[in-house]
Write a protein that holds these residues in place. Structure first.
Motif, PDB file in Angstrom:
ATOM      1  N   LEU A 183       0.824  -1.205   0.000  1.00 44.71           N
ATOM      2  CA  LEU A 183       0.000   0.000   0.000  1.00 44.71           C
ATOM      3  C   LEU A 183       0.862   1.260   0.000  1.00 44.71           C
ATOM      4  CD1 LEU A 183      -2.892   1.178   0.196  1.00 44.71           C
ATOM      5  CD2 LEU A 183      -2.678   1.019   2.693  1.00 44.71           C
ATOM      6  N   TYR A 184       1.981   1.229   0.721  1.00 46.55           N
ATOM      7  CA  TYR A 184       2.830   2.417   0.868  1.00 46.55           C
ATOM      8  C   TYR A 184       4.113   2.313   0.042  1.00 46.55           C
ATOM      9  CZ  TYR A 184      -0.081   4.401   4.532  1.00 46.55           C
ATOM     10  OH  TYR A 184      -1.134   4.974   5.224  1.00 46.55           O
ATOM     11  N   GLU A 185       4.028   1.713  -1.132  1.00 47.87           N
ATOM     12  CA  GLU A 185       5.213   1.570  -1.960  1.00 47.87           C
ATOM     13  C   GLU A 185       5.716   2.902  -2.518  1.00 47.87           C
ATOM     14  OE1 GLU A 185       2.813   0.339  -6.072  1.00 47.87           O
ATOM     15  OE2 GLU A 185       4.200  -1.063  -5.130  1.00 47.87           O
ATOM     16  N   ASP A 186       4.899   3.957  -2.432  1.00 47.14           N
ATOM     17  CA  ASP A 186       5.342   5.287  -2.859  1.00 47.14           C
ATOM     18  C   ASP A 186       5.982   6.073  -1.706  1.00 47.14           C
ATOM     19  OD1 ASP A 186       2.901   5.310  -1.588  1.00 47.14           O
ATOM     20  OD2 ASP A 186       1.925   6.706  -2.980  1.00 47.14           O
ATOM     21  N   PHE A 187       6.187   5.420  -0.551  1.00 45.63           N
ATOM     22  CA  PHE A 187       6.831   6.028   0.614  1.00 45.63           C
ATOM     23  C   PHE A 187       8.207   5.386   0.829  1.00 45.63           C
ATOM     24  CE2 PHE A 187       2.833   7.821   1.296  1.00 45.63           C
ATOM     25  CZ  PHE A 187       2.753   8.547   2.482  1.00 45.63           C
ATOM     26  N   PHE A 188       9.082   6.090   1.552  1.00 47.99           N
ATOM     27  CA  PHE A 188      10.298   5.474   2.065  1.00 47.99           C
ATOM     28  C   PHE A 188       9.879   4.577   3.236  1.00 47.99           C
ATOM     29  CE2 PHE A 188      11.867   9.120  -0.177  1.00 47.99           C
ATOM     30  CZ  PHE A 188      13.123   8.744  -0.645  1.00 47.99           C
ATOM     31  N   ILE A 189      10.393   3.367   3.282  1.00 51.68           N
ATOM     32  CA  ILE A 189       9.977   2.422   4.320  1.00 51.68           C
ATOM     33  C   ILE A 189      11.195   1.961   5.120  1.00 51.68           C
ATOM     34  CG2 ILE A 189       8.848   0.222   4.825  1.00 51.68           C
ATOM     35  CD1 ILE A 189       7.282   0.497   2.261  1.00 51.68           C
ATOM     36  N   TYR A 190      11.120   2.166   6.421  1.00 55.08           N
ATOM     37  CA  TYR A 190      12.141   1.690   7.343  1.00 55.08           C
ATOM     38  C   TYR A 190      11.555   0.564   8.185  1.00 55.08           C
ATOM     39  CZ  TYR A 190      15.324   5.565   6.380  1.00 55.08           C
ATOM     40  OH  TYR A 190      16.186   6.451   5.770  1.00 55.08           O
ATOM     41  N   GLU A 191      12.361  -0.435   8.448  1.00 54.88           N
ATOM     42  CA  GLU A 191      11.936  -1.577   9.258  1.00 54.88           C
ATOM     43  C   GLU A 191      12.575  -1.463  10.633  1.00 54.88           C
ATOM     44  OE1 GLU A 191      13.382  -5.673   8.351  1.00 54.88           O
ATOM     45  OE2 GLU A 191      11.279  -6.025   7.816  1.00 54.88           O
ATOM     46  N   VAL A 192      11.741  -1.548  11.671  1.00 52.95           N
ATOM     47  CA  VAL A 192      12.240  -1.446  13.047  1.00 52.95           C
ATOM     48  C   VAL A 192      11.704  -2.619  13.861  1.00 52.95           C
ATOM     49  CG1 VAL A 192      12.440   1.070  12.976  1.00 52.95           C
ATOM     50  CG2 VAL A 192      10.306   0.046  13.747  1.00 52.95           C
ATOM     51  N   GLU A 193      12.336  -2.876  15.002  1.00 52.58           N
ATOM     52  CA  GLU A 193      11.915  -3.944  15.889  1.00 52.58           C
ATOM     53  C   GLU A 193      11.825  -3.411  17.312  1.00 52.58           C
ATOM     54  OE1 GLU A 193      14.832  -6.974  15.452  1.00 52.58           O
ATOM     55  OE2 GLU A 193      14.121  -7.622  13.475  1.00 52.58           O
ATOM     56  N   ARG A 194      10.911  -3.965  18.067  1.00 50.24           N
ATOM     57  CA  ARG A 194      10.772  -3.597  19.484  1.00 50.24           C
ATOM     58  C   ARG A 194      10.331  -4.827  20.268  1.00 50.24           C
ATOM     59  NH1 ARG A 194       5.410  -3.516  20.801  1.00 50.24           N
ATOM     60  NH2 ARG A 194       3.879  -2.922  19.204  1.00 50.24           N
ATOM     61  N   PRO A 195      10.544  -4.844  21.572  1.00 52.19           N
ATOM     62  CA  PRO A 195      10.049  -5.952  22.388  1.00 52.19           C
ATOM     63  C   PRO A 195       8.523  -6.015  22.324  1.00 52.19           C
ATOM     64  CG  PRO A 195      11.682  -4.674  23.592  1.00 52.19           C
ATOM     65  CD  PRO A 195      11.361  -3.893  22.347  1.00 52.19           C
ATOM     66  N   ASN A 196       7.976  -7.211  22.248  1.00 47.55           N
ATOM     67  CA  ASN A 196       6.529  -7.406  22.186  1.00 47.55           C
ATOM     68  C   ASN A 196       5.974  -7.490  23.603  1.00 47.55           C
ATOM     69  OD1 ASN A 196       3.902  -8.031  21.623  1.00 47.55           O
ATOM     70  ND2 ASN A 196       4.345  -9.819  20.370  1.00 47.55           N
TER      71      ASN A 196
END
Length: 297
Positions: free
Chosen positions: A232-245
């Motif tokens: 859906l957001y392929e026209d945006f810059f996308i960063y992948e992050v992780e956090r504790p669940n």
């Protein structure tokens, strides 16, 4: 990753206010805090404008048992199943209360929170405080003296002093405050991941993307990591992050999320670098998608 310069900051899905309360107010920057949940916004307005009255009501509203929790929860959630009970209560109130008090009771029983409804705000705050995960659905807290958080409410009132508080649909809000120097931060309900008090169907996820893709200001969006959102957001810059669940019972369980922008943070954010990845407090943020034609250049 926020833009280095902007003249208005708009938090579209305010919720608990984690970002607003976590950042220092910027001189010369207009701040707008919005949420579609009317009870939540009523609470924030009372915190800001009727602080001492709210503290007084909270001090006299006991809630240290499951029965009291369920009673206040029913009061806040009054729906179809409670119409008969409401009618009976209103009938008794009509015959036993003076007109002015009856009108006030009518508003409370029918769940119609007017602007800065202090008693409803106090009830809503306590439901949040005593429910599991602040979900307002189940009681799971030990007895607690609410007066211990009075100082936090006063601090919140000071932080909100110059903040515009809105209760609007996200599309209407974005269109209203859009301009070249505006920065919109959106943390919408995650796609097929959690349950929220306000419904957010797939059409709303599409509608949010479309209005952000068309507006002229800066936009940053937080989402859960899933294929649908990435497409859906392929026209945006996308960063992948992780956090504790925090919702998982598994040790060291990780929850993966996206942070997406309609601008290149490496260009517009002074703290970023020319490299795609960065680390902050041990948390890695990886650039995983660069759009062919950036929306904001």
């Amino acid at each position: 990753m926020m833009p280095a310069k902007y003249d208005r900051y708009i938090e579209v899905f305010g919720g608990g206010g984690w970002v607003l309360f976590g950042k220092e107010p910027d001189k010369g920057v207009m701040e707008v805090f919005n949420d579609y949940n009317a009870d939540l916004i009523n609470l924030y307005r009372c915190v800001k404008n009727r602080t001492w009255e709210l503290l007084q009501v909270l001090g006299f509203l006991p809630l240290n048992s499951r029965d009291e929790f369920m009673e206040i929860k029913s009061f806040l959630e009054m729906g179809e199943c409670g119409r008969k009970q409401v009618a009976e209560e209103l009938e008794l109130a009509f015959h036993n209360l003076p007109p002015a008090e009856f009108e006030e009771m009518q508003g409370l029983l029918q769940g119609k929170a007017v602007a800065e409804d202090v008693r409803r705000a106090a009830a809503f705050y306590k439901i949040i405080r005593y429910s599991y995960g602040s979900g307002c659905t189940s009681y799971s807290c030990q007895p607690f003296d609410v007066r211990k958080v009075f100082s936090l409410i006063r601090e919140a009132a000071e932080r909100l002093a110059d903040t515009v508080i809105e209760n609007k649909d996200f599309e209407a809000l974005i269109r209203q405050y859009d301009r070249e120097g505006a920065f919109f931060y959106c943390d919408p309900p995650y796609y097929e991941a959690e349950r929220y008090a306000v419904e957010f169907p797939r059409s709303d996820h599409q509608r949010l993307h479309d209005v952000l893709a068309q507006h002229t200001g800066f936009a940053m969006v937080s989402y859960n990591n899933c294929d649908y959102i990435r497409r859906l957001y392929e026209d945006f810059f996308i960063y992948e992050v992780e956090r504790p669940n925090s919702q998982s019972k598994k040790k060291n369980d990780i929850y993966r999320e996206y942070i997406m922008t309609n601008y290149d943070p490496r260009v517009f954010a002074s703290q970023m670098t020319i490299f795609g990845d960065y680390s902050s407090d041990g948390k890695i943020c990886r650039l995983v998608h660069i759009p062919e034609r950036p929306l904001r250049t």
